[in-house]
Design an enzyme around this catalytic site. Sequence first.
Site, mmCIF file in Angstrom:
data_model
loop_
_atom_site.group_PDB
_atom_site.id
_atom_site.type_symbol
_atom_site.label_atom_id
_atom_site.label_comp_id
_atom_site.label_asym_id
_atom_site.label_seq_id
_atom_site.Cartn_x
_atom_site.Cartn_y
_atom_site.Cartn_z
ATOM 1 N N CYS A 180 126.738 1.734 -33.246
ATOM 2 C CA CYS A 180 127.740 2.631 -32.665
ATOM 3 C C CYS A 180 129.152 2.081 -32.836
ATOM 4 C CB CYS A 180 127.450 2.882 -31.187
ATOM 5 S SG CYS A 180 127.491 1.399 -30.162
ATOM 6 N N PHE A 232 117.096 -4.493 -28.478
ATOM 7 C CA PHE A 232 118.027 -3.641 -27.718
ATOM 8 C C PHE A 232 117.383 -2.274 -27.490
ATOM 9 C CE2 PHE A 232 120.375 -6.478 -30.567
ATOM 10 C CZ PHE A 232 121.197 -7.185 -29.691
ATOM 11 N N CYS A 272 144.791 16.685 -24.746
ATOM 12 C CA CYS A 272 143.579 16.013 -24.251
ATOM 13 C C CYS A 272 143.104 14.949 -25.233
ATOM 14 C CB CYS A 272 142.476 17.044 -24.023
ATOM 15 S SG CYS A 272 140.925 16.322 -23.435
ATOM 16 N N ASP A 285 118.206 -12.066 -23.263
ATOM 17 C CA ASP A 285 119.584 -11.938 -23.735
ATOM 18 C C ASP A 285 119.548 -12.193 -25.240
ATOM 19 O OD1 ASP A 285 122.228 -12.108 -24.460
ATOM 20 O OD2 ASP A 285 122.782 -13.593 -22.942
#
Length: 450
Positions: free
Chosen positions: A408, A313, A88, A361
Amino acid sequence: MANFFKPSTKKQPTGQVISVLIDRLDHNGIGVGEYKNKSIFIANTLPKEKVTAKIAEAKSKFYKASVIELVNLSEFRVKPRCHHFKTCGGCDLQHLSFQEHLAFKQQKLIDLFSRNNINTNLPWQESITSDALHYRRKARVGVQYNKLGEPIVGFRQKASNNLVQLKECIVLVEPIKHVFTILTSLIKSLSLVKSIGHVEIIYTQHVSIIVRQLIPLNEQDKTLWKNIAEQHQWQVYIDNGKEVTPLTPVTPLFYQISEQSGISTKHAAESVINIYFEPKDFIQVNHHVNNQMIIQALNWLDLKEDDQVLDLFCGLGNFSLPIAKKVRSVVGIEGLQAMVDKATYNAQMSKLNNIEFFQADLNSNWGKEAWAHRKYSKVLLDPARAGAYGALVQLIDLDISNIVYVSCDPATLAKDSQLLISNGYTIEKIAIMDMFAQTKHIETMILFKK
């Protein structure tokens, strides 16, 4: 003169059995050794392990091989808890001890920072962690079909687009870890064959199932879904590719940010914040790490009652709302108007009137926006994997002394960090947040000061 093709007499190494000493892990957690002056990549191996392996692929600059035997074991090797681990692709590091997999992630960051000419003598803080198992509250489960049309329900195999049929996933939180067997049986019984693309699973207060339906549901299959939902107390939604609609009775989806998330005691009566969201909205998959991440961000920002904070964000308000409990004002900026509307709703539900949200944006030119001309004492940003380079180029002009960057993606973080450092900022604190335990993925928080 005619030229005739002559087949190479050079013996190809593919299929050869060799002995290799593993030197290190690459950024994907795959063991790397050396064979005939080239790097050789061997999955499921660890540094200092001697292995017998069979060469599976030979390229001009590297080899790939598969393990036949582990001749000697690393002191940091542990037995994977999941019997699907070797096949997996959901987990990368179950064979590596927990402390060493944190060290692997830290070294990965150091390597990327070094490539961007950043001094790697970094001010590391204690990592934020959770239980290494049963932590994930949201996942996308794949659905494929074999030659007989029978469903295969699970995650992708390692280095493949094919799925592994799962019975359980020990990384998922307890209420959803056994969902695979139930889904497989249900999908097999549906009258519409090959009608489902994937299924998303969320657990907050309830188990919610979002079915990507490729063919419109008929009444017979609707009944089957409703029956299984009632039996297991699921909320079921159907995603037809254009919209998501509930098939069963549903209650609003939300998760909670608790009193421990750095919220001032003067707001104790309203200390728990509910973050409402829709089935397809982004939320952090690890509830415990998310709460600890918020605590750390608020502490590192060293918030004061007269602070005016910019949150870039901002998403649903995951950071904005706890910050607003402690400061004079918050402005949150998000790229999608739908998310701005949801963040605004979340602020209203928490009775916060010192927070505003705007759409922009952030990687385009936003310098002329009215909110960009306000004075801010501190800023937090939490961009997607693409990073925030375009936003930071403009943010630097606002001359804000304290920046907390939540990332991230370590590659874009390294690039963005180099930009800030070259413009007078220094890294005061850095920490890994193990949002995705057992995997190669890294969340990082950095405090920059000027």
